[in-house]
Each structure stands twice: as structure tokens, then as C-alpha cells.
Scaffold this motif. Sequence first.
Motif, PDB file in Angstrom:
ATOM      1  N   LYS A  71       0.787  -1.165  -0.021  1.00  0.00           N
ATOM      2  CA  LYS A  71      -0.049  -0.123   0.042  1.00  0.00           C
ATOM      3  C   LYS A  71       0.900   1.226  -0.209  1.00  0.00           C
ATOM      4  O   LYS A  71       0.393   2.562  -0.311  1.00  0.00           O
ATOM      5  CB  LYS A  71      -0.769  -0.104   1.090  1.00  0.00           C
ATOM      6  CG  LYS A  71      -1.952  -1.080   1.192  1.00  0.00           C
ATOM      7  CD  LYS A  71      -2.936  -0.963   2.424  1.00  0.00           C
ATOM      8  CE  LYS A  71      -4.018  -1.963   2.131  1.00  0.00           C
ATOM      9  NZ  LYS A  71      -5.254  -2.100   3.287  1.00  0.00           N
TER      10      LYS A  71
ATOM     11  N   LYS B 209       2.369   6.087  -7.625  1.00  0.00           N
ATOM     12  CA  LYS B 209       0.596   6.145  -7.818  1.00  0.00           C
ATOM     13  C   LYS B 209       0.245   5.647  -9.291  1.00  0.00           C
ATOM     14  O   LYS B 209      -0.890   5.037  -9.515  1.00  0.00           O
ATOM     15  CB  LYS B 209       0.213   7.790  -7.491  1.00  0.00           C
ATOM     16  CG  LYS B 209       0.199   7.959  -6.311  1.00  0.00           C
ATOM     17  CD  LYS B 209      -1.248   7.561  -5.650  1.00  0.00           C
ATOM     18  CE  LYS B 209      -1.250   8.037  -4.077  1.00  0.00           C
ATOM     19  NZ  LYS B 209      -2.305   7.259  -3.356  1.00  0.00           N
TER      20      LYS B 209
ATOM     21  N   LEU C  97      -2.501   3.060 -10.249  1.00  0.00           N
ATOM     22  CA  LEU C  97      -3.900   3.515 -10.947  1.00  0.00           C
ATOM     23  C   LEU C  97      -3.971   2.215 -12.061  1.00  0.00           C
ATOM     24  O   LEU C  97      -5.365   2.078 -12.489  1.00  0.00           O
ATOM     25  CB  LEU C  97      -3.214   4.616 -11.526  1.00  0.00           C
ATOM     26  CG  LEU C  97      -4.745   5.428 -12.495  1.00  0.00           C
ATOM     27  CD1 LEU C  97      -5.825   5.601 -11.773  1.00  0.00           C
ATOM     28  CD2 LEU C  97      -4.296   6.563 -13.223  1.00  0.00           C
TER      29      LEU C  97
ATOM     30  N   VAL D 251      -6.149  -0.121 -10.553  1.00  0.00           N
ATOM     31  CA  VAL D 251      -7.563   0.297 -10.219  1.00  0.00           C
ATOM     32  C   VAL D 251      -8.336   0.344 -11.670  1.00  0.00           C
ATOM     33  O   VAL D 251      -9.480  -0.136 -11.743  1.00  0.00           O
ATOM     34  CB  VAL D 251      -7.345   1.922  -9.902  1.00  0.00           C
ATOM     35  CG1 VAL D 251      -8.939   2.520  -9.567  1.00  0.00           C
ATOM     36  CG2 VAL D 251      -6.927   1.981  -8.265  1.00  0.00           C
TER      37      VAL D 251
ATOM     38  N   TYR E  91      -9.416  -2.886  -6.463  1.00  0.00           N
ATOM     39  CA  TYR E  91      -8.471  -1.902  -6.178  1.00  0.00           C
ATOM     40  C   TYR E  91      -9.022  -0.759  -6.327  1.00  0.00           C
ATOM     41  O   TYR E  91      -9.586  -0.172  -7.403  1.00  0.00           O
ATOM     42  CB  TYR E  91      -7.310  -1.990  -7.119  1.00  0.00           C
ATOM     43  CG  TYR E  91      -6.535  -3.334  -7.131  1.00  0.00           C
ATOM     44  CD1 TYR E  91      -5.281  -3.514  -6.295  1.00  0.00           C
ATOM     45  CD2 TYR E  91      -6.834  -4.344  -7.650  1.00  0.00           C
ATOM     46  CE1 TYR E  91      -4.723  -4.560  -6.064  1.00  0.00           C
ATOM     47  CE2 TYR E  91      -6.034  -5.612  -7.734  1.00  0.00           C
ATOM     48  CZ  TYR E  91      -4.858  -5.511  -7.204  1.00  0.00           C
ATOM     49  OH  TYR E  91      -4.217  -6.680  -7.064  1.00  0.00           O
ATOM     50  N   LYS E  92      -8.926   0.462  -5.274  1.00  0.00           N
ATOM     51  CA  LYS E  92      -9.782   1.374  -5.214  1.00  0.00           C
ATOM     52  C   LYS E  92      -8.714   2.408  -4.550  1.00  0.00           C
ATOM     53  O   LYS E  92      -8.106   2.172  -3.605  1.00  0.00           O
ATOM     54  CB  LYS E  92     -10.984   1.521  -4.503  1.00  0.00           C
ATOM     55  CG  LYS E  92     -12.377   0.601  -5.346  1.00  0.00           C
ATOM     56  CD  LYS E  92     -13.570   0.596  -4.678  1.00  0.00           C
ATOM     57  CE  LYS E  92     -14.375  -0.101  -5.469  1.00  0.00           C
ATOM     58  NZ  LYS E  92     -14.963  -1.443  -4.758  1.00  0.00           N
ATOM     59  N   PHE E  93      -8.948   3.719  -4.754  1.00  0.00           N
ATOM     60  CA  PHE E  93      -8.477   4.909  -3.839  1.00  0.00           C
ATOM     61  C   PHE E  93      -9.247   5.322  -3.087  1.00  0.00           C
ATOM     62  O   PHE E  93     -10.638   5.707  -3.159  1.00  0.00           O
ATOM     63  CB  PHE E  93      -7.966   5.918  -4.893  1.00  0.00           C
ATOM     64  CG  PHE E  93      -6.681   5.679  -5.579  1.00  0.00           C
ATOM     65  CD1 PHE E  93      -5.424   5.278  -5.054  1.00  0.00           C
ATOM     66  CD2 PHE E  93      -6.737   5.770  -7.084  1.00  0.00           C
ATOM     67  CE1 PHE E  93      -4.301   4.976  -5.529  1.00  0.00           C
ATOM     68  CE2 PHE E  93      -5.461   5.361  -7.704  1.00  0.00           C
ATOM     69  CZ  PHE E  93      -4.518   5.279  -7.038  1.00  0.00           C
ATOM     70  N   ASP E  94      -9.181   5.556  -1.712  1.00  0.00           N
ATOM     71  CA  ASP E  94     -10.126   6.105  -1.009  1.00  0.00           C
ATOM     72  C   ASP E  94     -10.139   7.460  -0.680  1.00  0.00           C
ATOM     73  O   ASP E  94      -9.419   8.180  -1.586  1.00  0.00           O
ATOM     74  CB  ASP E  94      -9.881   5.224   0.484  1.00  0.00           C
ATOM     75  CG  ASP E  94      -8.538   5.773   1.414  1.00  0.00           C
ATOM     76  OD1 ASP E  94      -8.190   6.919   0.757  1.00  0.00           O
ATOM     77  OD2 ASP E  94      -8.331   5.212   2.310  1.00  0.00           O
TER      78      ASP E  94
ATOM     79  N   GLY F 263      -6.792   9.042  -0.691  1.00  0.00           N
ATOM     80  CA  GLY F 263      -5.960   8.857  -1.784  1.00  0.00           C
ATOM     81  C   GLY F 263      -5.313   7.388  -1.806  1.00  0.00           C
ATOM     82  O   GLY F 263      -4.101   7.255  -2.477  1.00  0.00           O
TER      83      GLY F 263
ATOM     84  N   LEU G 219      -4.414   3.537  -1.498  1.00  0.00           N
ATOM     85  CA  LEU G 219      -4.985   2.191  -2.244  1.00  0.00           C
ATOM     86  C   LEU G 219      -5.573   1.191  -1.299  1.00  0.00           C
ATOM     87  O   LEU G 219      -5.107   1.173  -0.243  1.00  0.00           O
ATOM     88  CB  LEU G 219      -3.683   1.733  -3.010  1.00  0.00           C
ATOM     89  CG  LEU G 219      -4.140   0.474  -3.979  1.00  0.00           C
ATOM     90  CD1 LEU G 219      -4.924   0.764  -5.189  1.00  0.00           C
ATOM     91  CD2 LEU G 219      -2.662  -0.053  -4.561  1.00  0.00           C
TER      92      LEU G 219
END
Length: 95
Positions: free
Chosen positions: A28, A33, A37, A40, A48-51, A54, A56
Amino acid sequence: MNEMTVEAKLAVNKFFVDEENAHIEIDKDYPDKQEMLKLVKACPAGLYKFDKSGALTFDYAGCLECGTCRVLSKGKVIKKWNYPESSFGIEFRMG
Ligand code: SF4
């Protein structure tokens, strides 16, 4: 003819989650980045997501075992990638 959406097909799959042993582990804190991405955008299950901050996030429980993340980022964001142990993992219901 009424076609099923991808989301509807995914929703009928059954998952046998190995709570003791994550078959995929990520870094993480990986510094790039753009590398994150890729995951994601590419994971067909959207795991896979960005909260909001920002960071992961990732949850192996809904993995389709397609191997895309392994091909894209093994040794970078992906620290460990194995198929689930026997009797765990996805049971496809719609092919
Ligand atoms: S193997 Fe496929 S479905 Fe599973 S986390 Fe990686 S990209 Fe997503």
C-alpha cells in the motif's frame, strides 16, 4: 433478447474466502501512484480503489483469479500472488 450485464453475471458467482491466508498481498506504500492506478483501472472485479485520502485499498475476497494484476505489477504493487488454496476461491456460475 435481454442480455445480462457484467455486474449481474459477477453477482451470481460464489466465493469461498480463505480468511486465514490472503492469496494476493499488496504494498500500500508503493511510491508510484501511476503503478497503482493501473490496477484500479484494470481489475475486472474493481477490487483496487483509492479511498478519499488517496490511499490504495484492496480486498482479495472478490477476486476472479484472472491474473491481470499479477501481469501488470508483480514485484511492484503486488507483493504476493498465488491462486487460492484448494477448496477456496471463486466458483463461476455464468462462465
Ligand atoms: S487476479 Fe484479477 S480479479 Fe483478482 S485482484 Fe487481480 S486483477 Fe482483480
